[in-house]
Design a protein around this motif. Structure first.
Motif: not given
Length: 358
Positions: A128-135, A75-79, A25-30
């Motif tokens: 997490g947060g937007g000041l990390g490379e991935k969330v 960001g862009v979805v990576y997974a 149920g989650t989305v990985g974002v770069d």
């Protein structure tokens, strides 16, 4: 991965962290770009406020300081996790950064999930947060955006949604006259929404640079200097003696609040958008005698889809409000320091956690 972590007042560090784990149920974002918000500055200078103090975990996220900062990001979805079938790897997205209990109705008809008990934000109370490379974010809070919208501009969708919800709360409509108190990021973006709806906008702002930004970006018809002009008299002149129909307090400054009360017409609407760190003095007699409608507003609720459409259609151009781009290592010296000590020279400073695009 690299991430900016908030440890305590005045203490932000760039840490190496494990990449977040995808779950059903989650989305990985770069993360492409993340804006620095006034809330982040308040946490740094006066906090922890929204951020849960050490040893006092947030009741929903279960996290406490240190946390990764950043809640205005694109960001862009990576997974995609199991069960997510309506978002694809490679899609551009923006995040509605809520942390809300699972039993709260956040469906499309809800008008109050943002007011639910223990509500908080990704990038302020954990997850997490937007000041990390991935969330990794729950699917509900991930909004696709057309790739024609540059990702740097997309990072401003979150603060633009704040302005959109404030305008919704005001009931402003085409042909109205609005007075916005303060031309910081939220004041300017609130004005952008008003102009897109056909409202005539005046902004009151001390900084000449910010007044000029309001005019150059096209979000204000009039930019007034309260140190020189009598704002109330000028608004009355511009409205044929009537006064403003709606006003937006975007500064948390007492003198601004007083001016807006004066400049509103009888039965006008005053919306308080800014976060006040202290009690205000309020002229209740004036509110009664003018039948002013005073309204608070916080964040947004089911606002992102409409805001994204406004940006995708070209109704609102976000590019003028991006005044700086930095990497993660420059967050405090180039980002926070500028916005704290030279804030009249900047509107929105964006951070690229990965360094791409700089």
């Amino acid at each position: 991965m690299k991430a900016a972590r908030y440890y305590d007042r005045g203490d932000i560090r760039i840490d190496d962290l494990p990449e977040p784990v995808l779950s059903p149920g989650t989305v990985g974002v770069d993360v492409a770009w993340c804006g620095i918000c006034g809330t982040d500055l308040h946490e740094y200078l006066e906090g922890p406020i929204f951020a849960p103090a050490q040893g006092q975990p947030h009741p929903i996220s279960g996290e406490s300081l240190p946390i990764t900062l950043g809640h205005e990001f694109s960001g862009v979805v990576y997974a995609v996790g199991e069960g997510v079938d309506d978002i694809e790897v490679g899609q551009h997205v923006v995040i509605e950064p809520y942390i809300i209990r699972d039993d709260v109705d956040t469906g499309p008809e809800s008008r109050d999930y943002h007011l639910s008990p223990d509500m908080n934000f990704i990038g302020l109370a954990g997850r997490g947060g937007g000041l990390g490379e991935k969330v990794v974010v729950q699917r509900r809070w991930v909004h696709p955006i057309d790739s024609s919208v540059p990702l740097d501009q997309a990072a401003l969708i979150e603060p633009l949604s704040v302005g959109y919800h404030a305008v919704e709360r005001s009931g402003a409509k085409a042909g109205d006259f609005a007075l916005v108190g303060g031309a910081g990021p939220i004041g300017l973006l609130t004005a952008a929404v008003l102009k897109a709806l056909g409202v005539t906008v005046a902004i009151s702002e001390l900084s000449p640079l910010r007044r000029q930004k309001a005019l150059d970006s096209g979000v204000a018809d009039h930019a007034l200097d309260p140190a020189v002009a009598d704002v109330t008299e000028e608004v009355r002149r511009l409205t044929g003696g009537k006064g403003a129909d709606v006003a937006f307090e975007c500064s948390s400054v007492q003198a601004v609040l007083d001016t807006l009360m004066e400049a509103l017409r009888p039965t006008g609407v005053l919306v308080v958008v800014s976060i006040w760190g202290k009690r205000a003095n309020f002229d209740m007699h004036k509110l009664v005698m003018k039948e002013i409608d005073l309204r608070g507003t916080i964040a947004y609720v089911n606002s992102h889809p409409a805001v994204i459409k406004m940006v995708e259609s070209g109704q609102i151009d976000l590019s003028p409000f991006i005044t700086g781009k930095i990497g993660l290592e420059g967050l405090v010296d180039e980002g926070f320091d500028t916005l704290i000590n030279r804030n009249e020279s900047a509107v929105k400073i964006l951070v690229s956690p990965s360094g791409e695009g700089l």
